[in-house]
Write a protein that holds these residues in place. Sequence first.
Motif, PDB file in Angstrom:
ATOM      1  N   PHE A   1      55.075  50.294  43.909  1.00 30.44           N
ATOM      2  CA  PHE A   1      55.106  50.108  42.460  1.00 30.44           C
ATOM      3  C   PHE A   1      55.589  48.710  42.065  1.00 30.44           C
ATOM      4  CE2 PHE A   1      59.464  51.311  43.288  1.00 30.44           C
ATOM      5  CZ  PHE A   1      60.197  50.620  42.336  1.00 30.44           C
ATOM      6  N   LEU A   2      56.166  47.935  42.997  1.00 25.61           N
ATOM      7  CA  LEU A   2      56.593  46.567  42.703  1.00 25.61           C
ATOM      8  C   LEU A   2      55.482  45.545  42.903  1.00 25.61           C
ATOM      9  CD1 LEU A   2      60.189  46.493  44.220  1.00 25.61           C
ATOM     10  CD2 LEU A   2      59.521  46.604  41.804  1.00 25.61           C
ATOM     11  N   SER A   3      54.304  46.000  43.324  1.00 24.67           N
ATOM     12  CA  SER A   3      53.176  45.096  43.489  1.00 24.67           C
ATOM     13  C   SER A   3      52.892  44.410  42.162  1.00 24.67           C
ATOM     14  CB  SER A   3      51.940  45.883  43.939  1.00 24.67           C
ATOM     15  OG  SER A   3      50.823  45.022  44.011  1.00 24.67           O
ATOM     16  N   GLY A   4      52.738  43.078  42.217  1.00 25.72           N
ATOM     17  CA  GLY A   4      52.519  42.353  40.969  1.00 25.72           C
ATOM     18  C   GLY A   4      52.059  40.934  41.178  1.00 25.72           C
ATOM     19  N   ARG A   5      52.007  40.199  40.067  1.00 22.85           N
ATOM     20  CA  ARG A   5      51.562  38.807  40.039  1.00 22.85           C
ATOM     21  C   ARG A   5      52.722  37.932  39.595  1.00 22.85           C
ATOM     22  NH1 ARG A   5      47.724  42.074  37.618  1.00 22.85           N
ATOM     23  NH2 ARG A   5      45.646  41.894  38.468  1.00 22.85           N
TER      24      ARG A   5
ATOM     25  N   TRP B   1      57.460  38.120  36.840  1.00 22.06           N
ATOM     26  CA  TRP B   1      56.794  39.016  37.783  1.00 22.06           C
ATOM     27  C   TRP B   1      56.141  40.115  36.947  1.00 22.06           C
ATOM     28  CZ3 TRP B   1      55.281  38.395  42.501  1.00 22.06           C
ATOM     29  CH2 TRP B   1      54.843  39.492  43.237  1.00 22.06           C
ATOM     30  N   ILE B   2      54.801  40.130  36.944  1.00 20.24           N
ATOM     31  CA  ILE B   2      54.030  41.067  36.138  1.00 20.24           C
ATOM     32  C   ILE B   2      53.516  42.168  37.057  1.00 20.24           C
ATOM     33  CG2 ILE B   2      52.089  41.327  34.554  1.00 20.24           C
ATOM     34  CD1 ILE B   2      52.196  38.200  34.235  1.00 20.24           C
ATOM     35  N   LEU B   3      53.965  43.388  36.843  1.00 18.25           N
ATOM     36  CA  LEU B   3      53.559  44.486  37.713  1.00 18.25           C
ATOM     37  C   LEU B   3      52.063  44.759  37.580  1.00 18.25           C
ATOM     38  CD1 LEU B   3      56.575  46.928  37.281  1.00 18.25           C
ATOM     39  CD2 LEU B   3      56.220  45.164  39.013  1.00 18.25           C
ATOM     40  N   ALA B   4      51.441  45.099  38.695  1.00 23.37           N
ATOM     41  CA  ALA B   4      49.997  45.315  38.728  1.00 23.37           C
ATOM     42  C   ALA B   4      49.606  46.656  38.115  1.00 23.37           C
ATOM     43  CB  ALA B   4      49.482  45.224  40.161  1.00 23.37           C
TER      44      ALA B   4
ATOM     45  N   VAL C   1      49.182  32.327  35.601  1.00 22.93           N
ATOM     46  CA  VAL C   1      49.374  33.368  36.611  1.00 22.93           C
ATOM     47  C   VAL C   1      48.973  32.766  37.954  1.00 22.93           C
ATOM     48  CG1 VAL C   1      48.740  35.680  37.380  1.00 22.93           C
ATOM     49  CG2 VAL C   1      48.961  35.184  34.928  1.00 22.93           C
ATOM     50  N   LEU C   2      49.929  32.666  38.864  1.00 18.52           N
ATOM     51  CA  LEU C   2      49.731  31.938  40.113  1.00 18.52           C
ATOM     52  C   LEU C   2      49.149  32.770  41.249  1.00 18.52           C
ATOM     53  CD1 LEU C   2      53.120  29.975  40.104  1.00 18.52           C
ATOM     54  CD2 LEU C   2      50.869  29.164  39.342  1.00 18.52           C
ATOM     55  N   THR C   3      49.355  34.078  41.219  1.00 22.99           N
ATOM     56  CA  THR C   3      48.959  34.900  42.371  1.00 22.99           C
ATOM     57  C   THR C   3      48.152  36.116  41.953  1.00 22.99           C
ATOM     58  OG1 THR C   3      50.930  36.318  42.330  1.00 22.99           O
ATOM     59  CG2 THR C   3      51.085  34.264  43.588  1.00 22.99           C
ATOM     60  N   LYS C   4      47.423  36.662  42.923  1.00 24.42           N
ATOM     61  CA  LYS C   4      46.826  37.974  42.723  1.00 24.42           C
ATOM     62  C   LYS C   4      47.899  39.001  43.078  1.00 24.42           C
ATOM     63  CE  LYS C   4      44.745  37.805  47.284  1.00 24.42           C
ATOM     64  NZ  LYS C   4      43.503  37.707  48.030  1.00 24.42           N
ATOM     65  N   PRO C   5      47.679  40.283  42.782  1.00 24.54           N
ATOM     66  CA  PRO C   5      48.710  41.281  43.071  1.00 24.54           C
ATOM     67  C   PRO C   5      49.076  41.332  44.556  1.00 24.54           C
ATOM     68  CG  PRO C   5      47.051  42.217  41.641  1.00 24.54           C
ATOM     69  CD  PRO C   5      46.531  40.879  42.096  1.00 24.54           C
TER      70      PRO C   5
END
Length: 194
Positions: free
Chosen positions: A70-74, A106-109, A61-65
């Motif tokens: 609702f599209l906020s994610g990692r 893309w994993i939703l937060a 997982v490269l990023t924080k949210p």
Amino acid sequence: MKRFLAMLLLAAAIFPTAARAQAGPGEGSKEWQVWTGGGHGINGSQQDDGIFNLGGRFGIVLTKPHGPGFLSGRLEYAVDVVPVFLVTQTTGTAHGFGVNPFAFKWILAQPKIVIPYFEIGGGTLFTNVKVPENTSHVNFTTGGALGVHIPRNRFTISAEVRFMHISNASIANLNPGINTIQFRIGFGLFTQPK
């Protein structure tokens, strides 16, 4: 095959001792997963072809949210190794091996109980007979998936619907390709560095 699964289970047992296991994805976490899936051709001359595969995944997982609403994610980058890839065709079953070095997820937060994601990726497939018939032993795979991670204490169950296109990219004279819809289920964990 049994040796491969035993090695994955051993790795899952060893690596969490050097990292903190968590149920879901977080920034810097690593995903370890064993998965299986199957499906069927959906169009044209290859609509009767069937697909079954079994593989393992390593992702980071490269990023924080981040992102809007609702599209906020990692963002996760992953690599799949697919030691079992079967394609059933009218001429028989092709046995193959695949490597997918390009998977971006893309994993939703939100939400936290069931964690939705979408993914795109691609790789290479090598088979003992030509896939589709009379084409090539070497093919390329591209596709996308919609799925969910279901965190369960230390481990995560994943379920997804995947579109996959299998094609030789015209390295052979014929290139009918195979378009498939597959269902995949995975069992794994996310680890967080100390």
